[in-house]
Design a protein around this motif. Structure first.
Motif, PDB file in Angstrom:
ATOM      1  N   ARG A 172       0.198  -7.845  -2.816  1.00  0.00           N
ATOM      2  CA  ARG A 172       0.507  -8.660  -1.630  1.00  0.00           C
ATOM      3  C   ARG A 172       0.602 -10.110  -2.036  1.00  0.00           C
ATOM      4  NH1 ARG A 172      -3.337  -5.415   2.780  1.00  0.00           N
ATOM      5  NH2 ARG A 172      -2.531  -3.425   2.095  1.00  0.00           N
TER       6      ARG A 172
ATOM      7  N   GLN B  21       1.373   3.312   2.088  1.00  0.00           N
ATOM      8  CA  GLN B  21       1.283   3.808   3.466  1.00  0.00           C
ATOM      9  C   GLN B  21       2.298   4.893   3.826  1.00  0.00           C
ATOM     10  OE1 GLN B  21      -1.178   3.094   5.541  1.00  0.00           O
ATOM     11  NE2 GLN B  21      -0.323   4.541   6.985  1.00  0.00           N
TER      12      GLN B  21
ATOM     13  N   SER C 173       0.891  -1.162   0.000  1.00  0.00           N
ATOM     14  CA  SER C 173       0.000   0.000   0.000  1.00  0.00           C
ATOM     15  C   SER C 173       0.926   1.207   0.000  1.00  0.00           C
ATOM     16  CB  SER C 173      -0.904  -0.007   1.237  1.00  0.00           C
ATOM     17  OG  SER C 173      -0.230   0.557   2.337  1.00  0.00           O
TER      18      SER C 173
ATOM     19  N   GLN D 258      -6.854  -0.014  -4.227  1.00  0.00           N
ATOM     20  CA  GLN D 258      -7.416   0.625  -3.035  1.00  0.00           C
ATOM     21  C   GLN D 258      -7.752   2.076  -3.331  1.00  0.00           C
ATOM     22  OE1 GLN D 258      -4.530   0.464   0.154  1.00  0.00           O
ATOM     23  NE2 GLN D 258      -5.268  -1.532   0.836  1.00  0.00           N
TER      24      GLN D 258
ATOM     25  N   ARG E 193      -2.477   8.155  12.900  1.00  0.00           N
ATOM     26  CA  ARG E 193      -1.062   7.777  12.812  1.00  0.00           C
ATOM     27  C   ARG E 193      -0.256   8.360  13.965  1.00  0.00           C
ATOM     28  NH1 ARG E 193      -3.153   4.653   8.816  1.00  0.00           N
ATOM     29  NH2 ARG E 193      -3.640   5.866   6.967  1.00  0.00           N
TER      30      ARG E 193
ATOM     31  N   HIS F 181      -0.936  -1.753  11.296  1.00  0.00           N
ATOM     32  CA  HIS F 181       0.453  -1.625  10.858  1.00  0.00           C
ATOM     33  C   HIS F 181       1.184  -0.786  11.880  1.00  0.00           C
ATOM     34  CE1 HIS F 181      -0.990   2.196   9.484  1.00  0.00           C
ATOM     35  NE2 HIS F 181      -1.747   1.645   8.562  1.00  0.00           N
TER      36      HIS F 181
ATOM     37  N   LYS G  22       2.122   8.147   1.708  1.00  0.00           N
ATOM     38  CA  LYS G  22       1.011   9.082   1.959  1.00  0.00           C
ATOM     39  C   LYS G  22       1.225   9.821   3.277  1.00  0.00           C
ATOM     40  CE  LYS G  22      -2.482   5.737   3.613  1.00  0.00           C
ATOM     41  NZ  LYS G  22      -3.891   5.376   3.513  1.00  0.00           N
TER      42      LYS G  22
HETATM   43  N1  ASP Z   1      -2.389   1.121   4.389  1.00  0.00           N
HETATM   44  C1  ASP Z   1      -3.483   0.538   5.104  1.00  0.00           C
HETATM   45  C2  ASP Z   1      -3.922  -0.736   4.398  1.00  0.00           C
HETATM   46  O1  ASP Z   1      -3.594  -0.936   3.253  1.00  0.00           O
HETATM   47  C3  ASP Z   1      -4.665   1.435   5.204  1.00  0.00           C
HETATM   48  C4  ASP Z   1      -4.396   2.652   5.998  1.00  0.00           C
HETATM   49  O2  ASP Z   1      -4.076   2.539   7.188  1.00  0.00           O
HETATM   50  O3  ASP Z   1      -4.559   3.740   5.442  1.00  0.00           O
HETATM   51  O4  ASP Z   1      -4.620  -1.536   4.972  1.00  0.00           O
END
Ligand code: ASP
Length: 576
Positions: free
Chosen positions: A213, A191, A189, A227, A478, A438, A194
């Motif tokens: 993945r 993550q 992602s 996504q 976060r 995460h 961003k």
């Molecule tokens: N990156 C996370 C996921 O792919 C989503 C997020 O926390 O924005 O599940």
């Protein structure tokens, strides 16, 4: 090319109009001197009548043709078709291209095996029901772009070739030609990117992002997927969830015209597990889990005395069909969850029956019947053992029975947030502490104190949106304090050196005026699947992989030439 309009733009109002249409021959019926053709284009089907059969003798299914003619009112309308009141009486037919016999029937109903459909995906996608899924998918994207842009979001692309970052699932690696022995990783992602965009001051970011993945595939999982990836600054959890609910409302309204009632309810993770045995509960039906620990507090049954959890469900009306074989299958299911077995009781003529009854005192029987509201004809399933095995087992059985008994009404939507996830969990196999979402998830302020003493007690600012029992998206507030971020990495077993090597740039960035930020990602494929009414994610992905991770059309993954391997400095050991 000359074309008046799409097929289904024509209606009874157009009777008498001269038109030119283009499309594929979906069906052809010979009625002596007259031939009828179902002409299919992207919009749908219209009937073409050819009075002079000679004009159409060489026309076969799936030929691409141009029809010139006049719109006529049909004598016997077909209410099942959008253009069922009319037909086009052909004056001229031009064959634009021919077609071989297709290996699958190009119609909504097809008996082709999935691998055949995937091998000839371009034909499979020609089926109207498949095109509908892509209309829905497209509308989800349009709604996302327009909703988020109205709220000052900016779409930014992030790299596909990234540094490896162990976020949870296994990564796909791409060998570097210029740096032999080094690899890019495809993003699970965007993550970290961003979050860095928030450090950069973008405040509101989104991206329809491709993610990768390398996990075992399931009906609702693909190795490369999409996504709706979102990140915002300066919003607290409630503000952020409200904004996301607006997006979901817009998507449901614009795709299927469904008015999602807002605000969505929020269910703590613990409650979801307790009542439904799942962190993505389908709450459209009952069969809830009940805690039976208290009932069994004086049990004489050895295995129950030390059990961490004892839970049960009652399933209505299935006693008669619960044969020895059914019970054996349920036991097998329990074994899959790492449990020795389970107890199945029936209630017949006011009495509980079954081999487990001998271990129950009269008081326990009465209490069980009361707690689980058991009626004659119902069964009770009890499971005892570790909490994180017992609950998901009963959650899975609950779902199985819900489906089997038809307790889930079709075309109903059940949306909720599951919130307050634990920050960490223990990996079932290795027992190691892993991040539930995460490692960038912010622990609840009031739980920071447990980070040192008992990290598994820490609850995080994390939320999943659950729709009809699917995890349709999830995210977190976060961490924006580099010391806490470092501590989380340490709890996850990463030394300071490892953190520096893997995430150094990221942790460093947090030092330069990082705003509080929050985000989430919606699974675009899953949303399309739910809104399209299919439970197979491959239906809503144009060129998906099968369950073995293979694309039967291109045959990816394939072997590559020795030259390519040499360029990349890769040596494949000889097969034994
Ligand atoms: N990156 C996370 C996921 O792919 C989503 C997020 O926390 O924005 O599940």
């Amino acid at each position: 090319m000359e074309r008046t309009c799409r097929n289904t733009e024509l209606s009874i109002k157009d009777v008498g109009r001269k038109v030119t249409l283009i499309g594929w021959v979906a069906k052809r019926r010979n009625l002596g001197s007259i031939i009828f053709i179902d002409l299919r284009d992207r919009s749908g089907i219209i009937q073409v009548m050819i009075k002079d059969a000679d004009k159409a003798t060489d026309i076969r299914n799936e030929y691409v043709i141009q029809v010139k003619g006049e719109v006529n009112k049909k004598e016997v309308p077909n209410p099942k078709m959008k253009t069922g009141d009319i037909e086009v009486v052909a004056e001229e037919i031009n064959v634009i291209n021919t077609a071989m016999n297709t290996p699958l029937i190009i119609a909504d109903e097809t008996d082709a095996l999935e691998d055949t459909r995937l091998k000839y995906r371009y034909l499979d996608l020609r089926r109207p029901c498949m095109q509908k899924y892509f209309d829905i998918r497209d509308q989800i994207k349009i709604s996302t772009h327009s909703y988020l842009h109205k709220l000052q979001f900016i779409e930014v692309e992030t790299p596909m070739l990234c540094a490896s970052s162990p976020e949870g699932a296994k990564e796909y690696l791409v060998p570097s030609r210029l740096h032999h022995g080094s690899f890019y990783a495809l993003p699970q992602s965007p993550q970290m990117f961003k979050q860095l965009l928030m450090v950069a001051g973008f405040e509101r970011y989104y991206q329809i992002a491709r993610c990768f993945r390398d996990e075992d595939l399931r009906a609702d999982r693909q190795p490369d997927f999409t996504q709706i990836d979102i990140e915002t600054s300066f919003l607290d959890q409630e503000e952020f969830l409200t904004m996301m609910e607006g997006l979901i409302h817009e998507i449901f309204m614009n795709t299927i015209g469904y008015d999602v009632k807002l605000p969505l309810r929020q269910m703590p993770y613990r409650e979801a597990m307790e009542r439904f045995g799942s962190d993505k509960p389908d709450t459209r039906f009952g069969i809830e889990l009940h805690d039976l620990k208290t009932i069994f507090k004086d049990t004489t049954f050895e295995a129950y005395k030390a059990a961490e959890a004892i839970k049960g469900i009652s399933v209505p009306g299935v006693a008669a069909e619960t044969s020895r074989k059914v019970i054996d299958n349920l036991t097998l299911e329990a074994k899959k969850f790492g449990l020795g077995g389970l107890a199945v009781l029936k209630k017949e003529n006011g009495e509980l029956t079954g081999s487990f009854v001998k271990f129950l005192s009269d008081a326990e029987k009465v209490a069980l019947i009361k707690e689980l509201a058991v009626n004659d004809g119902d069964i009770v399933i009890i499971s005892a053992g570790p909490y994180n095995r017992v609950t998901p087992l009963l959650g899975a059985l609950r779902l199985q029975y819900g489906k089997q008994l038809g307790l889930i009404k079709p075309n109903t939507y059940d949306l909720l947030w599951v919130v307050d996830f634990p920050m960490f969990e223990r990996d079932v196999e290795s027992g190691a502490i892993v991040a539930t979402h995460h490692p960038f998830t912010r622990p609840k302020d009031e739980d920071i104190k447990y980070l040192d003493s008992d990290p598994t007690k820490v609850i995080s600012y994390a939320y999943d949106i659950v729709i009809n029992g699917y995890e349709a998206g999830g995210g977190t507030l976060r961490i924006y304090d580099q010391n806490i971020q470092k501590k989380i990495f340490n709890i996850l077993g990463l030394s300071d050196e490892e953190v520096e090597k893997k995430f150094g740039y990221f942790v460093n960035a947090l030092k330069y005026g990082t705003p509080p930020h929050a985000g989430m990602a919606f699974g675009l494929d899953r949303l399309a699947m739910i809104l399209g009414g299919t439970d197979n994610i491959r239906d809503v992905i144009a060129f998906p992989k099968n369950l073995a991770g293979v694309d039967p059309m291109s045959m990816a993954p394939t072997e590559v030439s020795q030259k390519q391997l040499d360029d990349l400095g890769i040596v494949i050991p000889e097969k034994e």
